[in-house]
Design a protein around this motif. Structure first.
Motif, mmCIF file in Angstrom:
data_model
loop_
_atom_site.group_PDB
_atom_site.id
_atom_site.type_symbol
_atom_site.label_atom_id
_atom_site.label_comp_id
_atom_site.label_asym_id
_atom_site.label_seq_id
_atom_site.Cartn_x
_atom_site.Cartn_y
_atom_site.Cartn_z
ATOM 1 N N LYS A 152 40.403 33.159 45.291
ATOM 2 C CA LYS A 152 39.715 33.593 43.877
ATOM 3 C C LYS A 152 38.580 34.831 44.118
ATOM 4 N N LYS A 153 38.644 35.552 43.100
ATOM 5 C CA LYS A 153 37.661 36.932 43.404
ATOM 6 C C LYS A 153 36.331 36.544 43.387
ATOM 7 N N PRO A 194 38.120 41.926 48.016
ATOM 8 C CA PRO A 194 37.769 41.291 46.827
ATOM 9 C C PRO A 194 37.603 39.738 46.753
ATOM 10 N N ARG A 195 38.378 39.202 47.834
ATOM 11 C CA ARG A 195 38.680 37.667 47.948
ATOM 12 C C ARG A 195 38.088 37.112 49.212
ATOM 13 N N THR A 222 32.696 32.659 42.359
ATOM 14 C CA THR A 222 33.956 33.147 42.379
ATOM 15 C C THR A 222 34.458 32.795 41.130
ATOM 16 N N TYR A 225 40.792 35.571 38.847
ATOM 17 C CA TYR A 225 41.033 37.026 38.361
ATOM 18 C C TYR A 225 39.601 37.584 37.952
ATOM 19 N N GLU A 226 39.519 38.638 36.972
ATOM 20 C CA GLU A 226 38.417 39.355 36.874
ATOM 21 C C GLU A 226 37.657 38.778 35.734
ATOM 22 N N SER A 247 32.181 37.597 43.565
ATOM 23 C CA SER A 247 30.960 38.502 42.993
ATOM 24 C C SER A 247 29.903 37.944 43.816
#
Length: 233
Positions: free
Chosen positions: A98-99, A30-31, A156, A159-160, A101
């Motif tokens: 950071k997460k 995820p990161r 990034t 969190y979500e 996407s």
């Protein structure tokens, strides 16, 4: 057996890289973003954590994107220089844990806060957009980048992320420090709330809000980004 639970071989098995066959951009974790490079990609300078293969890195040239963007970058004081990665191999990118996407744009446009842009394909066009009004309200490097076209980009969040739908007659207000991205057809306004400023006892932050109206979406994160040159007090 219990003695194998924390063995090196077990650790390697649980954390080793996997080829998922998902294309140019893959989420290795995820990161951690894996870029299966065969050509060129733009990435946030300093985001490389590892690579294998024949890959060369080059910092964005001062006049590479034209003098207009150079002036905008100087005006905004933006702190997200880009680098080009050229070659063939596997490139791993991350940004302060950071997460990540991945978004696949299909003849679409997207605004991304400069601090939240990790990487994008060179087929996408981009331009720095100045937040003229907010520049007079806040110190620091708050700016955004508009990405347009067909191709993949990675953003990034701390969190979500949360995506809020925006409809005509039902505006959405966000904290600029927590705003990550929004649809390319929207032009947010900036409004101030003196009561909110007094309530939080702060000189910036919640007292300034971004107001989104129209049809589209905005992405926020549960974290207030701190920009260079700006005090949170």
């Amino acid at each position: 057996m219990a003695e194998n639970r924390y063995s090196i071989s077990e650790f390697i098995r649980e954390t080793q890289q996997e080829d998922k066959g998902e294309g140019l951009f893959e989420l290795e974790t995820p990161r951690l973003l894996e870029v299966n490079l065969d050509g060129q990609v733009w990435a946030k300078a300093g985001a490389m954590v590892s690579y294998r293969g024949n890959i060369k890195f080059e910092r964005e040239g001062i006049l590479e994107h034209g003098i207009g963007r150079l002036f905008k970058k100087a005006f905004t004081g933006e702190g997200t220089p880009l680098m080009k990665a050229n070659g063939n191999g596997k490139l791993y990118l991350a940004d302060a844990g950071k997460k990540i996407s991945i978004l696949n744009l299909k003849n679409e446009s997207l605004f991304v806060n400069g601090n939240n842009l990790l990487a994008f394909e060179p087929a996408l066009s981009w331009d720095i957009k100045l937040m003229r009004k907010i520049a007079g309200m806040m110190a620091g490097g708050l700016f955004n980048i508009k990405i347009t076209g067909t191709g993949m980009t990675a953003i990034t969040t701390h969190y979500e992320p949360l995506t809020l739908a925006i409809a005509q007659g039902n505006p959405v207000y966000t904290d600029p420090h927590a705003t990550v991205a929004w649809s390319g057809n929207l032009s947010p306004e900036f409004v101030t709330d003196v009561q909110l400023k007094t309530f939080f006892g702060r000189g910036s932050g919640e007292s300034i809000q971004m107001k989104f109206e129209g049809d589209g979406f905005v992405v926020v994160q549960p974290y207030e980004e701190t920009y260079f040159g700006q005090s949170s007090e």
